[in-house]
Enzyme design. Structure first.
Site, mmCIF file in Angstrom:
data_model
loop_
_atom_site.group_PDB
_atom_site.id
_atom_site.type_symbol
_atom_site.label_atom_id
_atom_site.label_comp_id
_atom_site.label_asym_id
_atom_site.label_seq_id
_atom_site.Cartn_x
_atom_site.Cartn_y
_atom_site.Cartn_z
ATOM 1 N N LYS A 180 17.075 54.999 53.887
ATOM 2 C CA LYS A 180 16.815 54.481 55.237
ATOM 3 C C LYS A 180 15.481 54.989 55.775
ATOM 4 O O LYS A 180 14.707 54.246 56.377
ATOM 5 C CB LYS A 180 17.958 54.868 56.180
ATOM 6 C CG LYS A 180 17.808 54.294 57.581
ATOM 7 C CD LYS A 180 18.826 54.867 58.555
ATOM 8 C CE LYS A 180 20.188 54.272 58.390
ATOM 9 N NZ LYS A 180 21.116 54.652 59.491
ATOM 10 N N GLU A 186 14.947 63.438 46.760
ATOM 11 C CA GLU A 186 15.404 63.098 45.413
ATOM 12 C C GLU A 186 15.073 61.644 45.069
ATOM 13 O O GLU A 186 14.628 61.337 43.948
ATOM 14 C CB GLU A 186 16.914 63.334 45.282
ATOM 15 C CG GLU A 186 17.354 64.769 45.472
ATOM 16 C CD GLU A 186 17.652 65.134 46.923
ATOM 17 O OE1 GLU A 186 18.332 66.151 47.141
ATOM 18 O OE2 GLU A 186 17.205 64.398 47.834
ATOM 19 N N GLY A 241 25.127 56.681 56.484
ATOM 20 C CA GLY A 241 24.970 56.533 55.048
ATOM 21 C C GLY A 241 26.274 56.320 54.311
ATOM 22 O O GLY A 241 26.380 55.457 53.435
ATOM 23 N N ARG A 242 27.305 57.090 54.657
ATOM 24 C CA ARG A 242 28.571 56.984 53.917
ATOM 25 C C ARG A 242 29.371 55.742 54.286
ATOM 26 O O ARG A 242 30.409 55.482 53.688
ATOM 27 C CB ARG A 242 29.391 58.257 54.108
ATOM 28 C CG ARG A 242 29.614 58.668 55.559
ATOM 29 C CD ARG A 242 30.065 60.132 55.615
ATOM 30 N NE ARG A 242 30.218 60.651 56.962
ATOM 31 C CZ ARG A 242 29.246 61.173 57.690
ATOM 32 N NH1 ARG A 242 28.016 61.201 57.218
ATOM 33 N NH2 ARG A 242 29.477 61.671 58.895
ATOM 34 N N GLU A 327 32.152 65.021 54.329
ATOM 35 C CA GLU A 327 30.945 64.967 55.162
ATOM 36 C C GLU A 327 31.294 64.527 56.573
ATOM 37 O O GLU A 327 30.651 64.939 57.545
ATOM 38 C CB GLU A 327 29.911 64.030 54.546
ATOM 39 C CG GLU A 327 28.524 64.154 55.183
ATOM 40 C CD GLU A 327 27.449 63.423 54.412
ATOM 41 O OE1 GLU A 327 26.791 64.075 53.566
ATOM 42 O OE2 GLU A 327 27.256 62.216 54.641
ATOM 43 N N HIS A 358 46.471 65.059 31.183
ATOM 44 C CA HIS A 358 46.286 65.939 30.036
ATOM 45 C C HIS A 358 45.331 67.078 30.364
ATOM 46 O O HIS A 358 44.789 67.720 29.449
ATOM 47 C CB HIS A 358 45.764 65.131 28.852
ATOM 48 C CG HIS A 358 46.753 64.124 28.345
ATOM 49 N ND1 HIS A 358 47.623 64.379 27.322
ATOM 50 C CD2 HIS A 358 47.039 62.866 28.769
ATOM 51 C CE1 HIS A 358 48.396 63.323 27.104
ATOM 52 N NE2 HIS A 358 48.046 62.388 27.976
ATOM 53 N N LYS A 484 18.951 71.019 53.219
ATOM 54 C CA LYS A 484 17.683 70.333 52.951
ATOM 55 C C LYS A 484 16.503 71.153 53.475
ATOM 56 O O LYS A 484 15.456 71.257 52.820
ATOM 57 C CB LYS A 484 17.688 68.954 53.603
ATOM 58 C CG LYS A 484 18.656 67.962 52.988
ATOM 59 C CD LYS A 484 18.580 66.629 53.722
ATOM 60 C CE LYS A 484 19.558 65.612 53.153
ATOM 61 N NZ LYS A 484 19.498 64.324 53.893
#
Length: 519
Positions: A180, A186, A241-242, A327, A358, A484
């Site tokens: 955005k 990253e 964002g999420r 978050e 398992h 950050k």
């Protein structure tokens, strides 16, 4: 009272504690809760004025009060109105996204050498990666190579990008830079590496700009990178964002599944939105699911929630929910600035069945902790033998984890196998499984776009219900920002203000770069 005993006292327990909507079934009957407790929780929701909160959410009130923003991801799927000042831009962005998708999927969009685009690589992180990645994995059938194929890169570790591009042709590859702000460290690092790869592979005289598009509101920053404005897709500031997969952040998903399937995805979420907004609390699936989770966290002291989807397509569902839930609700500061005196978000983790059976399911059976469990089970067609086996395994796991196995049953089992009494007495305690692990089961008719949209919206609204009752802001993430800031200060080389451990680690890492000691 144990959960198994609740069934003994109430033969109609499944009928009264399972709830359906548009094909999706939510079964709460294996939760450690009875009718009076559930009624008290519904009353608690009323005391917290949850119905007012739901209406305020859909009305666009600024429930993200720390950032002074509305929270209107429901508007992206047509469940409520977008703010008037954003409506035209939103509609235009959606139209452009569809046209872009059609051009890509039809093969008419070409790169710098005239070759059609056959591979799309999404560069994003967090909400710009987890939702589209999870949904694309779920909705693109295994073994089907979509045209174009869509891959996802999030990690700043160069290996993920290298793996995504290992068999790629630069001339037919397009990158979507999803950020955005167009400032996510990253994502920008991966975008710069992608540009260098294109420049090396395309050769002199070829413009790499034809191999990029962006989902961002920072058109100037995108232009400075080399992406023209006509290839930049904005999204409203009120989309967190999420919660952004429903917006232009969903561009790679739409490319992967097509516009009509993306519409079905939106329709499923919209159906859950409408149910959440209109159904009374005692019949409202997100409300009831949220209350059951709150009961586990704050009344039973259960600290973690294991997500157990019985479908390979949902292998990233737990990762998506980790961000959504932790978050959103991993906070202690209440609306009035005071600290919460009760626990908020559980620790969310998990993995797909039957693989987990398992591995980590052992802890559920014989560990020292109670764990809340969510089984996500697509039913699929009657002739799908493998999925039928998955469904049966899911049901068996939830039943066994509820009932357990006591000492007498373990002894009887060993005797039936012919063990001597003395041997059976020694071994039997190791076979005991306490059981009484609470679980929710969500049944889907199939793992299709409509059902996935419903499922994701169910969890989104469940998170809102819990955050509202806990009295926190589920829509900011200032804790993430601290990390950050620390990373930026380390990158800038300002280590003098860091603790001794961090300063020591920085020095040790630098020494390893210069002269690795293998002795």
């Amino acid at each position: 009272m144990r959960i198994a005993e609740l069934f003994e006292h109430d033969a109609a327990r499944f009928a009264t504690l399972s709830f359906g909507h548009r094909g999706l079934l939510l079964d709460l009957s294996k939760q450690s809760i009875d009718a009076p407790a559930l009624a008290a929780l519904v009353d608690l929701a009323g005391q917290a004025r949850l119905p007012d909160g739901i209406e305020a959410l859909f009305a666009g009130e600024h429930l993200n009060f720390t950032e002074d923003r509305a929270v209107l991801h429901m508007a992206l799927r047509g469940a409520c109105a977008a703010p008037l000042e954003d409506a035209a831009t939103l509609a235009q962005s959606q139209q452009r996204m569809r046209a872009f998708t059609v051009a890509l999927r039809s093969g008419t969009m070409t790169g710098a050498t005239g070759k059609p685009i056959r591979l799309v690589v999404n560069l994003g992180i967090g909400g710009s990666d987890l939702g589209p990645r999870m949904a694309a994995q779920a909705l693109v059938p295994t073994g089907l190579r979509a045209t174009p194929e869509v891959r996802f890169v999030a990690n700043i570790d160069r290996r993920e990008l290298d793996e995504a591009l290992a068999d790629a042709d630069p001339a037919s590859t397009l990158f979507v830079v999803s950020s955005k702000s167009f400032a996510t460290a990253e994502t920008l690092a991966n975008a710069q590496a992608a540009r260098a790869w294109l420049q090396a592979g395309l050769g002199a005289g070829c413009d790499p700009a034809l191999h990029f598009t962006a989902v961002s509101n920072a058109t100037d920053a995108a232009a400075a990178f080399g992406i023209p404005a006509e290839r930049v897709f904005p999204l409203p500031e009120w989309v967190g964002g999420r919660y952004s997969v429903w917006s232009t952040i969903g561009l790679p998903l739409m490319i992967a599944i097509g516009a009509s399937e993306f519409d079905a995805f939106l329709a499923g979420a919209r159906a859950m939105d409408e149910h959440f907004r209109t159904a009374p609390p005692g019949e409202n699936l997100p409300v009831l699911m949220g209350l059951a989770g709150l009961w586990n966290t704050d009344f039973l002291g259960i600290e973690s929630l294991a997500l157990l989807p019985y479908a390979h397509g949902l292998r990233s569902f737990a990762a998506w929910l980790q961000q959504l839930e932790m978050e959103s609700n991993g906070k202690r500061c209440l609306r009035d600035g005071s600290g919460s005196v009760i626990h908020t978000s559980p620790i969310v983790w998990g993995g797909v069945g039957t693989v987990g059976q398992h591995a980590f399911h052992q802890l559920f059976y014989q560990g020292t902790r109670r764990v809340a469990l969510d089984f996500i089970v697509p039913v699929a067609a009657a002739d799908d033998v493998s999925q039928r086996s998955l469904v049966e395994n899911a049901f068996a796991q939830s039943a066994a984890l509820m009932s357990g196995r006591d000492l007498d049953t373990a002894l009887a089992s060993l005797r039936a196998k012919g063990l001597a009494e003395s041997e059976a007495a020694v071994l039997a305690p190791h076979l005991v499984c306490p059981g009484n692990q609470p679980s929710t089961t969500v049944l889907l008719p199939a793992l299709d776009a409509f059902s996935l949209g419903q499922l994701m919206a169910l969890y989104e609204h469940k998170v809102f219900v819990q955050g509202w009752i806990w009295g926190i802001n589920s829509f900011d993430q200032y804790g993430v920002e601290l990390g950050k800031e620390m990373a930026r200060s380390l990158s800038a080389g300002s280590g003098e203000n860091h603790d001794a451990s961090t300063a020591g680690l920085m020095a040790a890492a630098e020494a390893m770069r210069r002269t690795p000691d293998r002795s």
